[in-house]
Design a protein around this motif. Sequence first.
Motif, PDB file in Angstrom:
ATOM      1  N   PRO A 406       0.830  -1.217   0.000  1.00  0.00           N
ATOM      2  CA  PRO A 406       0.000   0.000   0.000  1.00  0.00           C
ATOM      3  C   PRO A 406       0.860   1.260   0.000  1.00  0.00           C
ATOM      4  CG  PRO A 406      -0.002  -1.000   2.183  1.00  0.00           C
ATOM      5  CD  PRO A 406       0.717  -1.962   1.271  1.00  0.00           C
ATOM      6  N   THR A 407       0.393   2.275  -0.721  1.00  0.00           N
ATOM      7  CA  THR A 407       1.122   3.552  -0.772  1.00  0.00           C
ATOM      8  C   THR A 407       0.568   4.554   0.224  1.00  0.00           C
ATOM      9  OG1 THR A 407      -0.352   4.445  -2.466  1.00  0.00           O
ATOM     10  CG2 THR A 407       1.589   3.194  -3.220  1.00  0.00           C
ATOM     11  N   GLY A 408      -0.568   4.220   0.867  1.00  0.00           N
ATOM     12  CA  GLY A 408      -1.190   5.140   1.810  1.00  0.00           C
ATOM     13  C   GLY A 408      -2.236   6.028   1.176  1.00  0.00           C
ATOM     14  N   VAL A 409      -2.521   5.826  -0.119  1.00  0.00           N
ATOM     15  CA  VAL A 409      -3.492   6.661  -0.825  1.00  0.00           C
ATOM     16  C   VAL A 409      -4.748   5.844  -1.080  1.00  0.00           C
ATOM     17  CG1 VAL A 409      -3.960   7.999  -2.916  1.00  0.00           C
ATOM     18  CG2 VAL A 409      -1.662   7.995  -1.905  1.00  0.00           C
ATOM     19  N   VAL A 410      -5.918   6.437  -0.825  1.00  0.00           N
ATOM     20  CA  VAL A 410      -7.211   5.817  -1.117  1.00  0.00           C
ATOM     21  C   VAL A 410      -7.926   6.682  -2.143  1.00  0.00           C
ATOM     22  CG1 VAL A 410      -9.427   5.076  -0.182  1.00  0.00           C
ATOM     23  CG2 VAL A 410      -7.348   4.824   1.192  1.00  0.00           C
ATOM     24  N   HIS A 411      -8.264   6.104  -3.295  1.00  0.00           N
ATOM     25  CA  HIS A 411      -8.955   6.830  -4.356  1.00  0.00           C
ATOM     26  C   HIS A 411     -10.453   6.660  -4.164  1.00  0.00           C
ATOM     27  CE1 HIS A 411      -5.178   7.403  -6.550  1.00  0.00           C
ATOM     28  NE2 HIS A 411      -4.906   6.125  -6.281  1.00  0.00           N
ATOM     29  N   GLU A 412     -11.170   7.768  -3.894  1.00  0.00           N
ATOM     30  CA  GLU A 412     -12.616   7.744  -3.686  1.00  0.00           C
ATOM     31  C   GLU A 412     -13.272   8.419  -4.890  1.00  0.00           C
ATOM     32  OE1 GLU A 412     -14.242   6.468  -1.134  1.00  0.00           O
ATOM     33  OE2 GLU A 412     -12.767   6.218   0.468  1.00  0.00           O
TER      34      GLU A 412
END
Length: 697
Positions: A406-412
Amino acid sequence: MIWSLSFDPLVPLWLLAGAGGIALLLAIAALVLRLPAWPLRWLAMALLVLALAGPAIEREDRELLESVVAIVVDESQSQRLAGRADTTVAALAALEQRFEALPGYELRVVRAGRGTAASTEGTALFSTLASSLADVPPERIGGAVLLTDGQVHDIPGKASDLGFTAPVHALVTGTADEIDRRLAIARAPRFGLVNSQQVVTLQLQDQGPAAPSGRVPLTVRRDGEIVTRLQITPGGTIDIPVEIAHGGDNIFEFSAEPLPGELTRLNNQVVVTIEGIRENLRVLLVSGSPHAGERTWRNLLKSDASVDLVHFTILRPPTKQDGTPTNELSLISFPTRELFSVKIDEFDLIIFDRYELRSVLPLLYFDNITRFVRGGGAVLVAVGPDYAYDRSIYRTPLSPVLPAVPTGVVHEEPFRAAISETGARHPVTRGLPGAAATPPAWSRWFRLIDAVVTTGGETLMTGGDGDKPLLVLSREEEGRVAVLLSDHVWLWARGYEGGGPHVPLLRRLAHWLMKEPDLEEEALRLEARGPEVIAERQTIGTSAEDFTLTLPGGETRRLTPVEVSPGLWRATAPAPDLGLYTVDDGTRKALVHVGPPNPREFADVLSTTETLAPLAEATGGAIARLRGEGASPTAIDMPRVVPLRRANDYSGDGWIGFRSTDASMLKGIDRYPLFSGLLGLALLLGAAVLTWYREGR
């Protein structure tokens, strides 16, 4: 030519009969009254009645028909042993040469004993003989010759069953001093549970007058790999335990050491195919944070009758102190030690659905899960936002086997899942309903966890702007791992915007993780279908190497596969013979057995004159070997061919006979009326004048 007398009355038969009766009465009266010239009166009246009957002489122009003789050439597999085929070719050429010099015979050469009929029923010569003579009247059949090794499996019980009365001769290839070793299946199971042992019972026979005795080495192979070596005594049986190593077809080969000087090694081995059946697959589903799609996995796995599901939802961590008395809690405590330490190896698949670190599982247990994977187990992680943050399951000792970092980014944001180039060739995602459309004909998702795929991971589905991984698969030593980087698959299950193929996708994914043979991304398969064998290469690569197909007799063929769908390459070849076929692409090998486990064709391959002798004797035919012991296959002792009209015995010392028919074909008829024209008039007037002259004297 045939001459005959015929009649074509000029008046109705009743009138002709009346005229004859009147003439007879007048003749009797003339005799009684002793009238002058009464004999001449008789003659005149007889000629008149005869003229009314329309007598004529007919000449038939007939052509004698040829007698039909059938030569049945046995082309079964046993006929290709020890030079028998060469002997057959030499004998057929000699027969054709003899019949060419013999007028009055039509020769029909038919070939039998090869193909699908032979595969199941053995060598069938008489059914082919009957078919070849079906259009010939029985009186025209002059006889039949069988060029065979004597191993025929459709011999009629009686000579009358042949449908004709003509001699049947058998010219037998091979010699009387042959020996052979045969391995046969006495009993074998068709199914077995994976990781269980099944018992195969075999029997070994040494046939022939000079077969030696003693124990014989036996080699057992599974899917082409040697698993054990044993000793077996000819004439006895042996029970061999075999282990079912995987689901699908487990192909076991049993090979006995060859007998020196034997006819063939083809029947020294037998093949047993046992289908591996898995016991209900045990799946542990651990649900973490409650969310809208929590029941998607549970419903899918519970609907599969082959899955035993253990499901836990973690709602209350053990550190929570809310003052509720223990005896009033409706929740049971999570049996972490029992599941992840004591009984972890009893599961086939562990699924973490939006699991986050909540002090439920000690980090030591994640070490156990990692060892579980590397030892052959499977883990599926379906993640949500929790995967991107500090309480991510990636922050445990499980991370070395997880293929998505995981890169720590969540795409919403809304996106449509798409199949990657690799996914189009992978059996888990190949051909999913709706995937061929642009964009894919399924609903949007709204959350994607950004991650980087590690070395060894394969991205089958993408999302976001099309290059972000969505479904990642990897192999870790003996085990397998999958990561689904979104928790919105439930939108497909609920039918949002038309839904999507969640059932085939998730079911294939689970069965790939549990090592279903049909879902292997790199595999070589071989199957028999009708008169052909079909070799298939499944690969996520962009090309496939040529195949080498090995036939039961040891011959090899080069096959070039053709891509029939992304990642699936196929080649076909005829399967003319019974036995084991092997295909190899240089790195993988696959096997298939064509025909029954104990084919009649190889039950006994020694040439013999005994099977056909009763029928040959009943029809007046002969049975004889074409060559002696040690003779060259082409140095044959061919009998003479003799035509005979009628005989009780159609064979003798050094000769065989065939019936000559009396049948003929009518080409035309010439008719010469006796009382037509001037000739008839002259006869009648002559009789009248002679009667008048005699009475006048």
